[in-house]
Design a protein around this motif. Structure first.
Motif, PDB file in Angstrom:
ATOM      1  N   HIS A   1       1.779   6.948  40.423  1.00  0.00           N
ATOM      2  CA  HIS A   1       2.493   7.688  39.382  1.00  0.00           C
ATOM      3  C   HIS A   1       1.600   8.728  38.699  1.00  0.00           C
ATOM      4  O   HIS A   1       1.896   9.166  37.592  1.00  0.00           O
ATOM      5  N   ASN A   2       0.511   9.107  39.347  1.00  0.00           N
ATOM      6  CA  ASN A   2      -0.447  10.030  38.737  1.00  0.00           C
ATOM      7  C   ASN A   2      -0.616  11.280  39.591  1.00  0.00           C
ATOM      8  O   ASN A   2      -0.681  11.199  40.815  1.00  0.00           O
ATOM      9  N   TYR A   3      -0.711  12.412  38.904  1.00  0.00           N
ATOM     10  CA  TYR A   3      -0.874  13.704  39.559  1.00  0.00           C
ATOM     11  C   TYR A   3      -1.966  14.474  38.842  1.00  0.00           C
ATOM     12  O   TYR A   3      -2.295  14.196  37.689  1.00  0.00           O
ATOM     13  N   ARG A   4      -2.499  15.484  39.519  1.00  0.00           N
ATOM     14  CA  ARG A   4      -3.492  16.363  38.901  1.00  0.00           C
ATOM     15  C   ARG A   4      -3.242  17.778  39.401  1.00  0.00           C
ATOM     16  O   ARG A   4      -3.015  18.011  40.585  1.00  0.00           O
ATOM     17  N   ILE A   5      -3.295  18.704  38.483  1.00  0.00           N
ATOM     18  CA  ILE A   5      -3.243  20.123  38.814  1.00  0.00           C
ATOM     19  C   ILE A   5      -4.663  20.648  38.615  1.00  0.00           C
ATOM     20  O   ILE A   5      -5.254  20.439  37.547  1.00  0.00           O
ATOM     21  N   VAL A   6      -5.199  21.305  39.623  1.00  0.00           N
ATOM     22  CA  VAL A   6      -6.536  21.888  39.533  1.00  0.00           C
ATOM     23  C   VAL A   6      -6.380  23.389  39.738  1.00  0.00           C
ATOM     24  O   VAL A   6      -5.901  23.833  40.782  1.00  0.00           O
TER      25      VAL A   6
ATOM     26  N   PRO B   1      -3.817  32.572  39.835  1.00  0.00           N
ATOM     27  CA  PRO B   1      -5.035  32.013  40.416  1.00  0.00           C
ATOM     28  C   PRO B   1      -4.707  30.955  41.462  1.00  0.00           C
ATOM     29  O   PRO B   1      -3.591  30.459  41.530  1.00  0.00           O
ATOM     30  N   LEU B   2      -5.700  30.622  42.251  1.00  0.00           N
ATOM     31  CA  LEU B   2      -5.522  29.577  43.245  1.00  0.00           C
ATOM     32  C   LEU B   2      -5.453  28.230  42.529  1.00  0.00           C
ATOM     33  O   LEU B   2      -6.119  28.025  41.518  1.00  0.00           O
ATOM     34  N   TYR B   3      -4.648  27.318  43.065  1.00  0.00           N
ATOM     35  CA  TYR B   3      -4.525  25.997  42.435  1.00  0.00           C
ATOM     36  C   TYR B   3      -4.147  24.952  43.461  1.00  0.00           C
ATOM     37  O   TYR B   3      -3.643  25.268  44.537  1.00  0.00           O
ATOM     38  N   ASN B   4      -4.429  23.703  43.132  1.00  0.00           N
ATOM     39  CA  ASN B   4      -4.042  22.546  43.944  1.00  0.00           C
ATOM     40  C   ASN B   4      -3.155  21.650  43.093  1.00  0.00           C
ATOM     41  O   ASN B   4      -3.348  21.554  41.880  1.00  0.00           O
ATOM     42  N   ILE B   5      -2.236  20.956  43.745  1.00  0.00           N
ATOM     43  CA  ILE B   5      -1.482  19.880  43.120  1.00  0.00           C
ATOM     44  C   ILE B   5      -1.821  18.641  43.921  1.00  0.00           C
ATOM     45  O   ILE B   5      -1.587  18.594  45.125  1.00  0.00           O
TER      46      ILE B   5
ATOM     47  N   ASP C   1      -4.385  16.382  34.079  1.00  0.00           N
ATOM     48  CA  ASP C   1      -3.902  15.106  34.588  1.00  0.00           C
ATOM     49  C   ASP C   1      -2.509  14.836  34.063  1.00  0.00           C
ATOM     50  O   ASP C   1      -2.229  15.013  32.871  1.00  0.00           O
ATOM     51  N   LEU C   2      -1.632  14.403  34.962  1.00  0.00           N
ATOM     52  CA  LEU C   2      -0.240  14.116  34.641  1.00  0.00           C
ATOM     53  C   LEU C   2       0.078  12.686  35.050  1.00  0.00           C
ATOM     54  O   LEU C   2      -0.551  12.143  35.950  1.00  0.00           O
ATOM     55  N   GLN C   3       1.070  12.101  34.394  1.00  0.00           N
ATOM     56  CA  GLN C   3       1.497  10.750  34.751  1.00  0.00           C
ATOM     57  C   GLN C   3       3.006  10.656  34.659  1.00  0.00           C
ATOM     58  O   GLN C   3       3.615  11.173  33.725  1.00  0.00           O
ATOM     59  N   ARG C   4       3.586   9.994  35.655  1.00  0.00           N
ATOM     60  CA  ARG C   4       5.022   9.715  35.626  1.00  0.00           C
ATOM     61  C   ARG C   4       5.205   8.442  34.819  1.00  0.00           C
ATOM     62  O   ARG C   4       4.696   7.388  35.183  1.00  0.00           O
ATOM     63  N   ILE C   5       5.921   8.536  33.705  1.00  0.00           N
ATOM     64  CA  ILE C   5       6.218   7.384  32.868  1.00  0.00           C
ATOM     65  C   ILE C   5       7.729   7.220  32.863  1.00  0.00           C
ATOM     66  O   ILE C   5       8.447   8.016  32.260  1.00  0.00           O
ATOM     67  N   ILE C   6       8.175   6.181  33.556  1.00  0.00           N
ATOM     68  CA  ILE C   6       9.609   5.953  33.700  1.00  0.00           C
ATOM     69  C   ILE C   6      10.063   4.975  32.625  1.00  0.00           C
ATOM     70  O   ILE C   6       9.497   3.891  32.494  1.00  0.00           O
ATOM     71  N   PRO C   7      11.072   5.350  31.825  1.00  0.00           N
ATOM     72  CA  PRO C   7      11.566   4.435  30.799  1.00  0.00           C
ATOM     73  C   PRO C   7      12.135   3.165  31.432  1.00  0.00           C
ATOM     74  O   PRO C   7      12.625   3.178  32.560  1.00  0.00           O
ATOM     75  N   GLU C   8      12.064   2.078  30.678  1.00  0.00           N
ATOM     76  CA  GLU C   8      12.513   0.774  31.177  1.00  0.00           C
ATOM     77  C   GLU C   8      13.935   0.822  31.719  1.00  0.00           C
ATOM     78  O   GLU C   8      14.232   0.234  32.748  1.00  0.00           O
TER      79      GLU C   8
ATOM     80  N   ILE D   1       6.603  19.273  40.483  1.00  0.00           N
ATOM     81  CA  ILE D   1       5.834  18.046  40.505  1.00  0.00           C
ATOM     82  C   ILE D   1       6.733  16.899  40.096  1.00  0.00           C
ATOM     83  O   ILE D   1       7.296  16.906  39.003  1.00  0.00           O
ATOM     84  N   GLY D   2       6.893  15.941  40.965  1.00  0.00           N
ATOM     85  CA  GLY D   2       7.538  14.699  40.606  1.00  0.00           C
ATOM     86  C   GLY D   2       9.036  14.641  40.782  1.00  0.00           C
ATOM     87  O   GLY D   2       9.661  13.687  40.350  1.00  0.00           O
ATOM     88  N   PHE D   3       9.660  15.617  41.392  1.00  0.00           N
ATOM     89  CA  PHE D   3      11.108  15.527  41.580  1.00  0.00           C
ATOM     90  C   PHE D   3      11.561  16.469  42.678  1.00  0.00           C
ATOM     91  O   PHE D   3      10.834  17.341  43.120  1.00  0.00           O
ATOM     92  N   ASP D   4      12.786  16.256  43.118  1.00  0.00           N
ATOM     93  CA  ASP D   4      13.359  17.102  44.167  1.00  0.00           C
ATOM     94  C   ASP D   4      14.631  17.737  43.644  1.00  0.00           C
ATOM     95  O   ASP D   4      15.688  17.145  43.686  1.00  0.00           O
ATOM     96  N   ARG D   5      14.548  18.903  43.134  1.00  0.00           N
ATOM     97  CA  ARG D   5      15.732  19.672  42.743  1.00  0.00           C
ATOM     98  C   ARG D   5      15.788  20.844  43.697  1.00  0.00           C
ATOM     99  O   ARG D   5      15.331  21.944  43.404  1.00  0.00           O
ATOM    100  N   LEU D   6      16.362  20.572  44.855  1.00  0.00           N
ATOM    101  CA  LEU D   6      16.287  21.543  45.942  1.00  0.00           C
ATOM    102  C   LEU D   6      16.932  22.879  45.617  1.00  0.00           C
ATOM    103  O   LEU D   6      16.437  23.917  46.034  1.00  0.00           O
ATOM    104  N   ASN D   7      17.999  22.867  44.863  1.00  0.00           N
ATOM    105  CA  ASN D   7      18.649  24.136  44.547  1.00  0.00           C
ATOM    106  C   ASN D   7      17.711  25.045  43.770  1.00  0.00           C
ATOM    107  O   ASN D   7      17.544  26.226  44.114  1.00  0.00           O
ATOM    108  N   ASP D   8      17.054  24.513  42.730  1.00  0.00           N
ATOM    109  CA  ASP D   8      16.104  25.312  41.959  1.00  0.00           C
ATOM    110  C   ASP D   8      14.938  25.764  42.831  1.00  0.00           C
ATOM    111  O   ASP D   8      14.465  26.895  42.722  1.00  0.00           O
ATOM    112  N   LEU D   9      14.477  24.864  43.695  1.00  0.00           N
ATOM    113  CA  LEU D   9      13.339  25.196  44.537  1.00  0.00           C
ATOM    114  C   LEU D   9      13.678  26.283  45.541  1.00  0.00           C
ATOM    115  O   LEU D   9      12.880  27.183  45.792  1.00  0.00           O
TER     116      LEU D   9
END
Length: 152
Positions: free
Chosen positions: A45-50, A35-39, A122-129, A14-22
């Protein structure tokens, strides 16, 4: 020629592309499907995992965040089975689970709710200044060029 889908790569991050790890994760054959889940992306800048956690109550569920890995655990309570019941089909899963999702360093967990058998996180991307994009002026500061030596 077969079609190749990259969607399995993005189910666990969630929130990044680290292709090697993926790619490493996608190549593992023991990827859990319970279990079944949705992202969901609910805002810029907001995400939810259900997570579908029917049959569990909130006391049986645990959410942990350690080293940017969000782990959701459900512990099934062993109930004595009714010996007078014979299952012709048993499709309702009643087993413990552990679901781990890797989060980007700027993703923070805001809250978790449990309603109607669904665990919502609920998740939020908080980017430092200092990481935010900034405008870099080109050329002049007043009437002088930037970084140009002064002549006397």
């Amino acid at each position: 020629m077969s079609n190749f889908s990259l969607s399995p790569l993005f189910r666990r991050s969630i929130g990044f592309d680290r292709l090697n790890d993926l790619f490493d994760y996608a190549m593992q054959s023991d990827t859990p499907n319970y279990p079944l889940y949705n992202i969901e992306k609910t805002g810029e800048h907001n995400y939810r995992i259900v997570v579908a956690t029917s049959g569990f109550n909130p006391e049986q569920l645990e959410i942990k965040l350690e080293n940017q890995v969000l782990t959701i655990t459900g512990k099934s309570v062993e109930e004595k089975s009714d010996t007078s019941v014979e299952f012709l089909h048993k499709g309702i899963a009643d087993r413990s689970f552990k679901l781990s999702l890797r989060l980007d360093e700027h993703i923070e967990v805001q809250r978790a709710d449990y309603e109607h058998g669904l665990l919502k996180i609920d998740l939020q991307r908080i980017i430092p200044e200092e990481k935010l994009p900034r405008h870099i002026p080109i050329g002049r500061k007043g009437n002088e060029l930037l970084d140009s030596p002064k002549t006397e």
